[in-house]
Design an enzyme around this catalytic site. Structure first.
Site, PDB file in Angstrom:
ATOM      1  CB  THR A  15      -0.920  -0.003   1.250  1.00 58.72           C
ATOM      2  OG1 THR A  15      -1.614  -1.242   1.285  1.00 58.72           O
ATOM      3  CG2 THR A  15      -1.912   1.139   1.226  1.00 58.72           C
ATOM      4  N   GLY A 189     -12.511  -0.566   3.844  1.00 57.77           N
ATOM      5  CA  GLY A 189     -11.048  -0.617   3.735  1.00 57.77           C
ATOM      6  C   GLY A 189     -10.327   0.091   4.874  1.00 57.77           C
ATOM      7  CE  LYS A 207      -0.693   4.744  14.157  1.00 59.99           C
ATOM      8  NZ  LYS A 207      -2.077   4.766  13.666  1.00 59.99           N
TER       9      LYS A 207
HETATM   10  N1  LIG Z   1      -1.078   1.384   5.001  1.00 62.00           N
HETATM   11  C1  LIG Z   1      -1.122   2.504   5.704  1.00 62.00           C
HETATM   12  O1  LIG Z   1      -2.061   3.283   5.625  1.00 62.00           O
HETATM   13  C2  LIG Z   1       0.036   2.867   6.604  1.00 62.00           C
HETATM   14  C3  LIG Z   1       0.028   4.096   7.290  1.00 62.00           C
HETATM   15  C4  LIG Z   1       1.101   4.445   8.108  1.00 62.00           C
HETATM   16  C5  LIG Z   1       2.137   3.555   8.272  1.00 62.00           C
HETATM   17  N2  LIG Z   1       2.085   2.348   7.627  1.00 62.00           N
HETATM   18  C6  LIG Z   1       3.198   1.431   7.823  1.00 62.00           C
HETATM   19  O2  LIG Z   1       3.858   1.232   6.593  1.00 62.00           O
HETATM   20  C7  LIG Z   1       4.365  -0.101   6.538  1.00 62.00           C
HETATM   21  C8  LIG Z   1       3.835  -0.789   5.291  1.00 62.00           C
HETATM   22  O3  LIG Z   1       2.439  -0.840   5.350  1.00 62.00           O
HETATM   23  P1  LIG Z   1       1.594  -1.295   4.054  1.00 62.00           P
HETATM   24  O4  LIG Z   1       0.169  -1.032   4.410  1.00 62.00           O
HETATM   25  O5  LIG Z   1       2.155  -0.701   2.826  1.00 62.00           O
HETATM   26  O6  LIG Z   1       1.843  -2.887   4.066  1.00 62.00           O
HETATM   27  P2  LIG Z   1       1.511  -3.935   2.896  1.00 62.00           P
HETATM   28  O7  LIG Z   1       0.544  -3.368   1.924  1.00 62.00           O
HETATM   29  O8  LIG Z   1       1.203  -5.212   3.572  1.00 62.00           O
HETATM   30  O9  LIG Z   1       2.914  -4.080   2.112  1.00 62.00           O
HETATM   31  C9  LIG Z   1       4.033  -4.684   2.713  1.00 62.00           C
HETATM   32  C10 LIG Z   1       5.110  -4.836   1.655  1.00 62.00           C
HETATM   33  O10 LIG Z   1       6.300  -5.262   2.295  1.00 62.00           O
HETATM   34  C11 LIG Z   1       6.784  -6.461   1.682  1.00 62.00           C
HETATM   35  N3  LIG Z   1       7.326  -7.284   2.789  1.00 62.00           N
HETATM   36  C12 LIG Z   1       6.733  -7.607   3.943  1.00 62.00           C
HETATM   37  N4  LIG Z   1       7.550  -8.359   4.697  1.00 62.00           N
HETATM   38  C13 LIG Z   1       8.678  -8.503   4.001  1.00 62.00           C
HETATM   39  C14 LIG Z   1       9.902  -9.189   4.225  1.00 62.00           C
HETATM   40  N5  LIG Z   1      10.106  -9.864   5.349  1.00 62.00           N
HETATM   41  N6  LIG Z   1      10.860  -9.132   3.277  1.00 62.00           N
HETATM   42  C15 LIG Z   1      10.637  -8.448   2.140  1.00 62.00           C
HETATM   43  N7  LIG Z   1       9.519  -7.768   1.843  1.00 62.00           N
HETATM   44  C16 LIG Z   1       8.544  -7.807   2.770  1.00 62.00           C
HETATM   45  C17 LIG Z   1       5.595  -7.100   1.020  1.00 62.00           C
HETATM   46  O11 LIG Z   1       6.066  -7.869  -0.070  1.00 62.00           O
HETATM   47  P3  LIG Z   1       5.052  -8.670  -1.062  1.00 62.00           P
HETATM   48  O12 LIG Z   1       4.301  -7.584  -1.769  1.00 62.00           O
HETATM   49  O13 LIG Z   1       5.916  -9.455  -1.973  1.00 62.00           O
HETATM   50  O14 LIG Z   1       4.171  -9.494  -0.170  1.00 62.00           O
HETATM   51  C18 LIG Z   1       4.790  -5.863   0.590  1.00 62.00           C
HETATM   52  O15 LIG Z   1       5.221  -5.409  -0.655  1.00 62.00           O
HETATM   53  C19 LIG Z   1       3.955  -0.742   7.855  1.00 62.00           C
HETATM   54  O16 LIG Z   1       4.990  -0.593   8.802  1.00 62.00           O
HETATM   55  C20 LIG Z   1       2.759   0.059   8.282  1.00 62.00           C
HETATM   56  O17 LIG Z   1       2.542   0.057   9.690  1.00 62.00           O
HETATM   57  C21 LIG Z   1       1.071   1.993   6.800  1.00 62.00           C
END
Ligand SMILES: NC(=O)c1ccc[n+]([C@@H]2O[C@H](COP(=O)([O-])OP(=O)(O)OC[C@H]3O[C@@H](n4cnc5c(N)ncnc54)[C@H](OP(=O)(O)O)[C@@H]3O)[C@@H](O)[C@H]2O)c1
Length: 430
Positions: A15, A189, A207
């Protein structure tokens, strides 16, 4: 503009990561002009290189081998937007040890290990940026790190979890039971398939640990923070809250005390004219009070790929500028280990109780006696017939500020009174 590009490694293309990559790839010249150096996305680490992506990234950039980023000496900056504790914490540590600067959106890693990683970074003379770890796109960390530096921060109160705010908002406006409001949040979502982290207050606790640590420059661990989720709240509580002039929000609150700090996450009744009572839907808001600046309110989208990428790429530009100038533009942190967290029992707060009791003489006196014996003074008292329960009355009591321990003892003792069927709700009042 510096002639040598700044190479960036990205962990995660989900995301947030896809929006970071998209911005870097489609807005390169603008970002580079602001950074004073060309920003080059050199490698992207994911779990599954074959997965279909929402952003077009050349397959040459993708890898599933962490060494392709961590051991590549030409990569000076690591952006981590993967999430979770291990193995990601180790990747961040390895990167710092290898002399790479790090930008992360990972609240779990920063809440649990932030002070150690920041100490290590200071030792290795690199920087760790984490604007996106709290409040998504809202500029919070930079506000504390730079704009509010001249202040002694007195307190921070925040609505910092969009999912619970959405759920509580729907319960308040549509009278939905919590299970229906959570399902709606999942469909929209805003909530994960397993919403425990949000509903149970864990996410807000991570946080707040980060916010309290940077606000007071002390090490505040998530497990030192008092935490209560929103699970126990029922639609009827919103009706009483409105009648009494309050909204119900999941609040993350920290406050300075002599030699110690208060840090707690729990649902609370907030006066309707308080700015945090007006935070709607999945929005976040952080209310900061500094001795010099007074009160500051920061509001915005606390999650989502694009707002979070805004914080991550903003960090990248700031970092790139300071790398190229050869100076750290922001001060590093020094964390004081000696300042502890006030146990919740010693915190003074007001409270709201809702209980079901037999509708007969003497009940009110018995309840009043418990409060009197615990030294808790009553602020308001409502009694209504509870039509759904035969011969039962609903009693709603709010109190003046008292020690939390006394409020809890009163709650337990009332639940044991013969005439009281249940103490159905207990909420702290701000
Ligand atoms: N989403 C939000 O609104 C938001 C807001 C603030 C902060 N965050 C933070 O941002 C971070 C990412 O969130 P997200 O929502 O983008 O997560 P996400 O959609 O689940 O994406 C995670 C990504 O990281 C990769 N990944 C996970 N574990 C891995 C590993 N061990 N080795 C290599 N690649 C790995 C995954 O690879 P694959 O695609 O190949 O599975 C995926 O591309 C988190 O720490 C979250 O707390 C998110």
């Amino acid at each position: 503009m510096n002639s040598r590009p700044l190479n960036v490694g990205l962990i995660g293309l989900g995301t947030v990561g896809s929006q970071v990559a998209e911005r870097m790839l489609s807005w390169g010249p603008q970002l580079s002009r602001r950074a004073g150096v060309e920003l080059c996305l050199k490698r992207v680490l994911v779990r599954d290189v074959a997965k279909r992506r929402t952003v077009e990234v050349s397959s040459d950039l993708l890898t599933a081998d962490p060494a392709d980023l961590l051991d590549d000496q030409s990569i000076e900056v690591l952006i981590e937007v993967a999430g979770g504790d291990e193995p990601i914490r180790s990747y961040v540590e390895q990167a710092i040890r290898a002399g790479k600067h790090v930008i992360t959106a990972n609240k779990v890693v920063m809440a649990k290990h932030g002070p150690e990683l920041l100490d290590l970074a200071a030792e290795k003379n690199v920087d760790v940026y984490f604007e996106a770890a709290v409040g998504g796109g809202i500029p919070l960390i930079s506000a504390f790190r730079t704009d509010l530096q001249a202040n002694r921060i007195e307190r921070v109160s925040a609505v910092i979890n969009g999912t619970t705010n959405y759920v509580l908002g729907r319960m308040a406006s549509a009278g939905l039971p919590m299970s229906d409001a959570v399902r709606e949040a999942q469909d929209a979502g805003y909530a994960e398939a397993d919403p425990t982290d949000d509903i149970g207050g864990f996410d807000a606790t991570y946080k707040l640990a980060i916010l309290a640590s940077i606000a007071y420059e002390i090490k505040v661990r998530p497990d030192e923070i008092f935490r209560e989720g929103i699970e126990g709240i029922e639609p009827v509580d919103f009706r009483y809250a409105r009648e009494l002039g309050y909204a119900i929000k999941l609040i993350a609150h920290t406050q300075r005390h002599p030699g110690r700090v208060e840090a707690r996450v729990h649902p609370a009744m907030i006066p309707l004219d308080h700015p945090l009572a007006r935070v709607e839907g999945a929005e976040n808001a952080v209310f900061v009070e500094g001795d010099l600046v007074g009160q500051v309110l920061l509001v915005g989208q606390g999650a989502g790929g694009r707002p979070t990428a805004s914080a991550v790429v903003g960090d990248l530009i700031d970092l790139a500028r300071s790398i190229r100038r050869g100076v750290q533009s922001r001060p590093s942190f020094s964390f004081d280990d000696r300042v502890g967290v006030v146990p919740i029992g010693e915190v003074k707060t007001r409270a709201y109780y809702r209980m079901l009791a037999e509708d007969r003489p003497g009940v009110v006196a018995a309840v009043g006696q418990v409060f009197a014996e615990e030294g808790v003074s009553i602020s308001s008292f409502i009694q209504k017939d509870a039509w759904s329960h035969d011969q039962t009355a609903e009693l709603v009591v709010t109190t003046h500020p008292s020690l939390d321990a006394s409020l809890q003892r009163a709650r337990e003792r009332m639940a044991r009174l013969e005439a009281v069927r249940s103490v159905s709700s207990f909420l702290r009042v701000f």
